[in-house]
Design an enzyme around this catalytic site. Structure first.
Site, PDB file in Angstrom:
ATOM      1  N   GLY A   1      -2.276  -1.998  -7.986  1.00 61.02           N
ATOM      2  CA  GLY A   1      -1.633  -3.304  -8.092  1.00 61.02           C
ATOM      3  C   GLY A   1      -1.588  -3.820  -9.516  1.00 61.02           C
ATOM      4  O   GLY A   1      -0.609  -4.445  -9.939  1.00 61.02           O
ATOM      5  N   ASP A   2      -2.651  -3.557 -10.271  1.00 56.87           N
ATOM      6  CA  ASP A   2      -2.702  -3.997 -11.667  1.00 56.87           C
ATOM      7  C   ASP A   2      -1.632  -3.296 -12.494  1.00 56.87           C
ATOM      8  O   ASP A   2      -1.021  -3.899 -13.385  1.00 56.87           O
ATOM      9  CB  ASP A   2      -4.080  -3.713 -12.257  1.00 56.87           C
ATOM     10  CG  ASP A   2      -5.194  -4.352 -11.443  1.00 56.87           C
ATOM     11  OD1 ASP A   2      -4.942  -5.399 -10.816  1.00 56.87           O
ATOM     12  OD2 ASP A   2      -6.302  -3.793 -11.419  1.00 56.87           O
TER      13      ASP A   2
ATOM     14  N   GLY B   1       0.822  -1.199   0.000  1.00 58.88           N
ATOM     15  CA  GLY B   1       0.000   0.000   0.000  1.00 58.88           C
ATOM     16  C   GLY B   1       0.856   1.248   0.000  1.00 58.88           C
ATOM     17  O   GLY B   1       1.795   1.394  -0.786  1.00 58.88           O
TER      18      GLY B   1
ATOM     19  N   GLU C   1       3.114   2.076   1.887  1.00 55.12           N
ATOM     20  CA  GLU C   1       4.504   1.825   2.272  1.00 55.12           C
ATOM     21  C   GLU C   1       5.322   1.260   1.122  1.00 55.12           C
ATOM     22  O   GLU C   1       6.484   0.885   1.319  1.00 55.12           O
ATOM     23  CB  GLU C   1       4.553   0.892   3.481  1.00 55.12           C
ATOM     24  CG  GLU C   1       3.937   1.499   4.742  1.00 55.12           C
ATOM     25  CD  GLU C   1       4.026   0.576   5.935  1.00 55.12           C
ATOM     26  OE1 GLU C   1       4.768  -0.433   5.869  1.00 55.12           O
ATOM     27  OE2 GLU C   1       3.351   0.847   6.933  1.00 55.12           O
TER      28      GLU C   1
END
Length: 313
Positions: A247-248, A218, A220
């Site tokens: 993420g994709d 995320g 971080e």
């Protein structure tokens, strides 16, 4: 060519509101409807960045008609298998004031065995022209356990590396079947492995035969975990925006580099983290900001040092 498979596509619906307040009525401008699901987002990002792609998925019902029409208008090369079950919908509500996004995902309807067989046939037909196969997203409830191992094993037999972004037991199935790269987030890794420590969890996947684990953290940043090293990439400050497709975008970056024959974990980590961050700056999933180059240059990359939280007595 990057070949993507989306087993559980969705018609993504996105609304932006000034402030989301539970239990209240909200006003919003007309929402955006877009062909989605993780694999389609991966293909969309890679295609926009100039990569050769082919997206394979399914479409059914009224939402499936809208998905097919939008995907056709996008220009992303694709093959959609008609299915009887209705394509699910995914609803994202973006809070402009807080920069948060609330998401409601329908679970999806499992295609019939003949429909799965048709999708598998499309993948087999496309594999000779592929440099990498990406299998991305959830599986609909009731999907056959043999689906992921069959797709991964077929690709490996054809000499094509496989990147998988999924969750739950499917993550372990993908590792055991010979996926080259897995990209879970921290919660998905704990759910799949039962290990609270992210490094231990990632290494448990490596022990099953995976070459590289890209672990989303995320705000971080992201970890790249291999048998010999653990690297951490992050920005100095978190970005506000819509993280739905972050993420994709990271998977797309990995796929583009793999298709170009690049396997260096640090190079992959830098590009995946930069594209993920650049996706947060965009209003809709499946896009990244042109700022990704500057973001990549500003990344802090080094060994992973877990955050130590002091306990109050």
């Amino acid at each position: 060519m990057i070949l993507t498979v989306t087993p559980n596509p969705a018609l993504d619906l996105t609304w932006h509101v000034a402030r989301l307040i539970l239990g209240e009525t909200h006003r919003a401008d007309a929402g955006a409807a877009r062909a989605g699901g993780k694999g389609l987002n991966v293909a969309r990002v890679a295609h926009a960045q100039g990569a050769s792609v082919l997206a394979v998925s399914t479409a059914g019902g009224r939402a499936g008609v809208e998905l097919a029409a939008e995907l056709g208008a996008s220009g992303v090369p694709h093959r959609l298998v008609p299915v009887v079950g209705a394509t699910r919908q995914s609803i994202a509500i973006v809070d402009r004031e807080l920069g948060d996004t609330t998401i409601v995902n329908e679970r999806g309807v499992n295609p019939t065995d003949p429909e799965w067989a048709t999708l598998f046939g499309e993948v087999v037909d496309a594999l000779p022209g592929a440099q990498v196969l990406v299998i991305s997203g959830s599986l609909p409830p009731g999907a056959p356990e043999t689906l992921l191992p069959l797709l991964i094993g077929t690709a490996r037999d054809a000499g094509v590396p496989v990147i998988v972004d999924t969750s739950g037991p499917a993550l372990l199935l993908a590792a055991d079947a010979g996926a080259s790269v897995l990209k879970p987030n921290a919660a998905e890794l704990v759910e799949a492995t039962g290990l609270a420590d992210p490094i231990e969890g990632a290494r448990s996947l490596l022990e099953r035969g995976v070459e590289l684990v890209l672990l989303s953290l995320g705000a971080e940043g992201m970890l790249a975990v291999t048998a010999s090293d653990v690297l951490h990439a992050r920005l100095d400050a978190a970005l506000a925006g819509n993280p739905t497709g972050a993420g994709d975008a990271g998977v797309a970056a990995c796929a583009v580099l793999y298709a170009d024959g690049i396997r260096d974990p640090e190079t992959i980590l830098r590009r995946a983290t930069a594209w993920s961050a650049a996706a947060v700056l965009m209003p809709l999933a499946g896009e990244i900001s042109d700022e990704w180059v500057a973001l990549e240059q500003s990344l802090v990359v080094g060994p992973f040092i877990p955050t130590v939280r002091e306990e109050r007595l």
